[in-house]
Design an enzyme around this catalytic site. Structure first.
Site, PDB file in Angstrom:
ATOM      1  N   CYS A 103       0.820  -1.197   0.000  1.00  0.00           N
ATOM      2  CA  CYS A 103       0.000   0.000   0.000  1.00  0.00           C
ATOM      3  C   CYS A 103       0.867   1.267   0.000  1.00  0.00           C
ATOM      4  O   CYS A 103       0.589   2.220  -0.729  1.00  0.00           O
ATOM      5  CB  CYS A 103      -0.839  -0.050   1.270  1.00  0.00           C
ATOM      6  N   CYS A 195      -4.479  -2.242   5.672  1.00  0.00           N
ATOM      7  CA  CYS A 195      -4.265  -0.879   5.185  1.00  0.00           C
ATOM      8  C   CYS A 195      -5.463  -0.376   4.386  1.00  0.00           C
ATOM      9  O   CYS A 195      -5.855  -0.984   3.396  1.00  0.00           O
ATOM     10  CB  CYS A 195      -3.010  -0.873   4.309  1.00  0.00           C
TER      11      CYS A 195
END
Length: 350
Positions: A103, A195
Site C-alpha cells: 500500500c 491498510c
C-alpha cells in the site's frame, strides 16, 4: 522570504493523530501546507468498520483548526488493481502478504505522490514514524513505533520529496502536542487492521473474496487431529484458532502451526512455542529492493516481521543467513535490512 516563496507541502491526512501533528509542525516551520485525504476502499463500506466518513470528518476538523486547505482523492480503483488483487493472490497461494508495505509502495508513494505533485506541491509529507536524513531512510527516535519496515521500498528520488515530520518524536509527545493545539484527533485510537480497509473480522472478510477449502490438520508424524477451515486463514507460529480442543501432550504444551502442505491441503501442527520445526537459520527472498546499491555478501541486521528486534545476518543477492535461528519465518512477509539506524531495503520472503 514571502509566503509565496515558501515550499508547498501536501500532507497525507488520514484523520489520525500522527498526520494531524505532521501538518501542524510543518505549518509552524513556515511551509505552505495543504492536506490530502485519500479514500482507497469502496467495497461494503459501512459504519460498522469505522468507515472513511468519520476519518474525513476528523481530517477536515484538523485542517480547519490549522487553517489549511484539505483536498480529497479517491484511489479505490488503483488500490484494488495494485494492492488488493495481489493480496488475494498471495493468500490463495498459501502465503501471508503484508498489504501495508504494498500500500505504501503502490498508493501513498506512487499514485498519491504523483497526485500531490500535480497539485503543485514541492514536497509530500506523511505521519510515518521514520526519519529522512540526507535522503537516507533512518529509524524513528521512538523505536517502538518505528515504521521503516513498512516503507523500505522508497527510492532516493522519492526521498528527495518526502518529509516525515514526527520521526524525531516519541508517540506520547505527538499526542501531547495534538492535545495542546486542541486537535480533535489527540486521543483517537491508533488504526489497526488491513491498510485502508480497517478493522474487521479478518476470516469473514477474506472468505467474501476467496473460496475456503477445508482440509485435515495433521501432526508432523502424520496423525490427523481435526479439520482446518482453509489454509489461507492460518500463518506459521499461530496458536489461536486451530480449534482441536484441549489435546495436549504430557507437558501440557499448546499446538502451533509449523507448516502448510499446499499440495495435500494439510495444516501441519506441533506442540510447544519453541518447537524445532518453527526455527530456521536462513531464508530466500525475491522482489529485492535496495534504497542504494549494495555489495555482497553484506553483513548487516534484518527483521522478518514488524515488531522483531533486528537480527545479525549475512545477505547475498537473494538469501539471508542468520547468526541465530529465527522463529516462524513466514513466506509472503518481508525481510527488511538495516545498518545501524539506517534502513537499506528489503524483499519478500519466499
Amino acid at each position: 522570504m514571502s509566503s509565496s516563496d515558501k515550499p508547498k507541502v501536501i500532507v497525507a491526512m488520514s484523520g489520525g493523530v500522527d498526520s494531524s501533528v505532521a501538518a501542524l509542525l510543518l505549518k509552524e516551520q513556515g511551509y505552505h501546507v495543504e492536506g490530502l485525504f485519500m479514500k482507497n476502499w469502496e467495497e461494503d463500506d459501512t459504519d460498522t468498520y469505522c468507515s472513511a466518513s468519520e476519518d474525513i470528518k476528523d481530517a477536515q476538523s484538523v485542517a480547519d483548526k490549522l487553517g489549511i486547505k484539505l483536498h480529497t482523492a479517491n484511489f479505490s480503483a488503483e488500490y484494488w488493481d495494485n494492492v488488493f488483487e495481489y493480496f488475494l493472490r498471495e493468500y490463495q497461494a498459501g502465503r501471508t502478504p503484508n498489504p501495508d508495505i504494498l500500500c505504501n509502495r503502490e498508493i501513498k508513494f506512487k499514485v498519491c505522490l504523483d497526485y500531490v505533485l500535480q497539485l503543485g506541491a514541492d514536497l509530500f509529507a506523511t505521519g510515518h514514524y521514520a526519519q529522512n536524513i540526507e535522503n537516507h531512510l533512518v529509524k524513528a527516535v521512538d523505536h517502538n513505533k518505528d515504521q521503516t519496515y513498512f516503507i523500505y521500498t522508497l527510492t532516493p528520488s522519492i526521498l528527495q520529496k518526502a518529509l516525515f515530520p514526527i520521526g524525531h518524536l516519541e508517540k506520547s509527545e505527538v499526542r501531547r502536542i495534538a492535545e495542546q493545539a486542541g486537535l480533535v484527533t489527540h486521543n483517537k485510537k491508533d488504526s489497526t487492521g488491513i491498510c485502508f480497509i480497517g478493522e474487521r473480522k479478518f476470516k469473514n472478510f477474506l472468505a467474501q473474496y476467496l473460496p475456503a477449502q477445508p482440509g485435515n490438520i495433521e501432526t508432523i508424524d502424520g496423525k490427523i487431529m481435526g479439520n482446518h477451515d482453509g489454509l489461507m486463514f492460518y500463518t506459521l507460529g499461530q496458536r489461536q484458532g486451530i480449534k482441536i480442543g484441549g489435546q495436549r501432550n504430557s507437558t501440557g504444551e499448546p499446538w502451533y502451526v509449523v507448516d502448510k502442505d499446499l499440495t495435500r491441503n494439510v495444516l501441519i501442527i506441533a506442540q510447544g512455542h519453541d518447537h524445532p520445526k518453527l526455527y530456521k537459520n536462513n531464508l530466500i527472498f525475491e522482489q529485492a529492493h535496495w534504497i542504494y546499491p549494495q555489495t555482497f555478501p553484506l553483513r548487516c541486521k534484518a527483521k522478518t516481521r514488524y515488531r522483531q528486534i533486528n537480527q545479525d545476518c549475512i545477505v547475498t543477492k537473494n538469501t539471508v543467513q542468520f547468526d541465530q535461528p529465527q522463529r516462524a519465518i513466514t513466506p509472503g512477509q518481508s525481510v527488511v535490512f538495516y545498518l545501524g539506524e539506517t534502513c537499506l531495503g528489503g524483499g519478500v520472503i519466499v
